[in-house]
Scaffold this motif. Structure first.
Motif, mmCIF file in Angstrom:
data_model
loop_
_atom_site.group_PDB
_atom_site.id
_atom_site.type_symbol
_atom_site.label_atom_id
_atom_site.label_comp_id
_atom_site.label_asym_id
_atom_site.label_seq_id
_atom_site.Cartn_x
_atom_site.Cartn_y
_atom_site.Cartn_z
ATOM 1 N N ASP B 14 48.746 52.858 43.144
ATOM 2 C CA ASP B 14 48.042 51.734 43.779
ATOM 3 C C ASP B 14 47.501 50.776 42.741
ATOM 4 O O ASP B 14 47.606 49.565 42.873
ATOM 5 N N PHE B 15 46.880 51.349 41.707
ATOM 6 C CA PHE B 15 46.198 50.503 40.731
ATOM 7 C C PHE B 15 47.179 49.823 39.786
ATOM 8 O O PHE B 15 47.174 48.599 39.648
ATOM 9 N N PHE B 16 48.021 50.627 39.166
ATOM 10 C CA PHE B 16 48.900 50.050 38.149
ATOM 11 C C PHE B 16 50.059 49.281 38.775
ATOM 12 O O PHE B 16 50.638 48.410 38.148
ATOM 13 N N GLY B 17 50.389 49.585 40.042
ATOM 14 C CA GLY B 17 51.496 48.904 40.685
ATOM 15 C C GLY B 17 51.103 47.567 41.275
ATOM 16 O O GLY B 17 51.952 46.785 41.681
ATOM 17 N N ASN B 18 49.791 47.300 41.340
ATOM 18 C CA ASN B 18 49.330 46.058 41.956
ATOM 19 C C ASN B 18 49.398 44.911 40.941
ATOM 20 O O ASN B 18 48.677 44.915 39.951
ATOM 21 N N PRO B 19 50.246 43.912 41.191
ATOM 22 C CA PRO B 19 50.397 42.828 40.195
ATOM 23 C C PRO B 19 49.097 42.064 39.957
ATOM 24 O O PRO B 19 48.897 41.527 38.866
ATOM 25 N N ASP B 20 48.189 42.024 40.952
ATOM 26 C CA ASP B 20 46.911 41.324 40.764
ATOM 27 C C ASP B 20 46.116 41.908 39.599
ATOM 28 O O ASP B 20 45.305 41.228 38.986
ATOM 29 N N ASN B 21 46.337 43.208 39.331
ATOM 30 C CA ASN B 21 45.561 43.859 38.268
ATOM 31 C C ASN B 21 46.079 43.526 36.875
ATOM 32 O O ASN B 21 45.518 43.970 35.892
ATOM 33 N N TRP B 22 47.177 42.780 36.815
ATOM 34 C CA TRP B 22 47.767 42.512 35.510
ATOM 35 C C TRP B 22 47.555 41.077 35.043
ATOM 36 O O TRP B 22 48.021 40.696 33.991
ATOM 37 N N SER B 23 46.864 40.252 35.860
ATOM 38 C CA SER B 23 46.658 38.862 35.443
ATOM 39 C C SER B 23 45.259 38.413 35.823
ATOM 40 O O SER B 23 44.531 39.108 36.532
ATOM 41 N N GLY B 24 44.881 37.231 35.316
ATOM 42 C CA GLY B 24 43.581 36.663 35.663
ATOM 43 C C GLY B 24 42.473 37.239 34.821
ATOM 44 O O GLY B 24 42.686 38.148 34.013
#
Lengths: 220, 231
Positions: B14-24
């Motif tokens: 859930d965490f590492f697969g969520n693209p939102d967690n990789w930017s911003g």
């Protein structure tokens, strides 16, 4: 917050009973891991001395465990051992203690001079008696030096547990932060440092009692 | 907060697969850089304080007892408590409040190991270096430090790992770094986030550990490297 004194002694007086509860919780959570860590480190250290090939992998694993951040381990453990339980805090601290104590036991035992060991053999000591009466006593200073490091860091680390709801005196830091109030934080820091100093002093005394032959020359 | 079978693995996905967690500004790269900034600066400051002091004490033998005692006392300081106290006193405008407890954490292992490393050098070796006509600073730089290097590096490694691990708590007082995922996740009961953050910090600490093992292999002279090291 104007003219607020750094320490409000009346707060300490009023809250002393609850501080005492936190203090006891802190001592238990710091002490149990050290004791268990030592009880596990002794046989593992002995095994590491007896079978040298075992030692490097053990130290490797322990180094990896030692480098795991306590807060991270507390959190990964929560689903297993529960939120805000003593176990969640004590399990990682036990492993940290082992990581410090296993090398200390091995270094202590390998510091026994060979001629001493051979004298014991020549005097007809059985291996067990040689271990208990000759090798372990000689290893005491090195093991206790490790124990001092383990005890002090264990006492200091318990407080991080406050972030997962069970940190003994660490609760005072959270409490003080949330209320923007210095007194509990200062009380917490002072008590943690005093606890560590007492533990350190007791271990130095233990070393004097256990090694009456050595002049007081404490290892750092 | 009870996990089903394989629950923790799903959380990680859930965490590492969520693209939102990789930017911003709240993405993993930014938080990682912040974390490295606190940790790197603290370690650098601690080195600037502890290395010269440790070398001086180990070389001259002056002030050893004082240094060891204060280093042991500093070891006992609870970082979380120190951090919240300093932030309450100074505010969170800059990263200085984080640096102080982290430096206090990193100085003792570097100082004690540097001192112990120099003190443990065979006195015959030191005498031989003087006998060859080397001056005090040359003896230190060309003989004592290379021989003591494994212990000095061990001190740096312990300091670096502790700083990287402990920089996590900076998030509790509203600063950045990888601890943000842990603290925010706990506050919002977003467990994938918390566990993901914990895993990231652990990975970073392991990488630091490996990095130091490599540095040690490269820097320590082969004539010295069979020496036993103590923690």
């Amino acid at each position: 917050m104007h003219e607020e004194p750094l320490v409000r002694w009346d707060w300490i007086g009023r809250n002393w009973p609850s501080i005492q509860v936190l203090l006891e919780d802190h001592v238990v959570m710091a002490l149990v891991p050290i004791v268990i860590g030592l009880l596990v480190a002794l046989p593992l250290g002995l095994a590491g001395v007896r079978w040298r090939w075992l030692y490097q992998p053990t130290v490797g694993v322990m180094n990896v465990i030692y480098s795991l951040p306590s807060l991270a381990v507390f959190i990964v453990l929560i689903p297993v051992t529960g939120l805000a339980t003593r176990t969640t805090v004590m399990v990682p601290l036990t492993f940290y203690a082992m990581a410090v104590l296993i090398p200390a036991v091995v270094d202590g035992l390998t510091s026994v001079p060979d001629h001493v060991r051979q004298s014991a053999v020549a005097m007809g000591f059985t291996p067990l008696r040689r271990l208990l009466q000759v090798e372990l006593p000689i290893a005491v200073p090195v093991v206790l030096a490790g124990l001092r490091v383990a005890a002090v860091s264990s006492i200091s680390l318990v407080s991080v547990g406050a972030l997962v709801g069970r940190g003994g005196l660490g609760y005072l830091f959270i409490d003080g932060w949330q209320r923007q109030f210095y007194t509990p934080i200062i009380v917490g820091i002072v008590l943690v440092v005093v606890l560590a100093a007492i533990a350190d002093l007791l271990l130095v005394l233990a070393q004097r009692l256990l090694t009456p032959w050595s002049r007081a020359r404490g290892a750092a | 907060m009870v996990a089903g079978k394989g629950g923790r693995v799903n959380w990680l996905i859930d965490f590492f697969g969520n693209p939102d967690n990789w930017s911003g500004p709240d993405g993993i790269p930014v938080r990682l850089l912040e974390h490295l900034e606190f940790s790197g600066l603290s370690l650098l400051l601690a080195m600037l304080i502890a290395l010269p002091l440790g070398l001086w004490i180990g070389h001259t033998g002056k002030g050893a007892l004082f240094a060891i005692l204060s280093a042991n006392a500093a070891r006992a300081l609870p970082t979380l408590g120190l951090l919240v106290l300093i932030v309450l006193l100074m505010g969170v405008g800059t990263i200085v409040p984080v640096l102080i407890p982290l430096v206090a954490l990193a100085v003792p292992p570097i100082l004690v190991n540097t001192y112990e490393g120099l003190r443990g050098v065979d006195p015959d070796l030191r005498d031989a270096a003087y006998g060859m006509g080397l001056r005090g600073s040359e003896v230190l730089g060309r003989v004592l430090v290379p021989v003591a290097l494994p212990l000095i590096l061990l001190g740096l490694r312990i300091a670096a790992i502790q700083v990287v691990s402990t920089a996590t708590v900076a998030a509790y007082v509203g600063l950045g770094g990888l601890g943000r995922f842990i603290v925010d996740g706990l506050a919002t009961k977003d467990f994938p986030r918390t566990i993901g953050g914990a895993v990231l910090v652990a990975l970073l600490a392991l990488i630091v550990q490996l990095g130091f093992a490599l540095v040690q292999r490269v820097m320590v002279s082969p004539g010295v490297s069979q020496r036993q090291t103590i923690r």
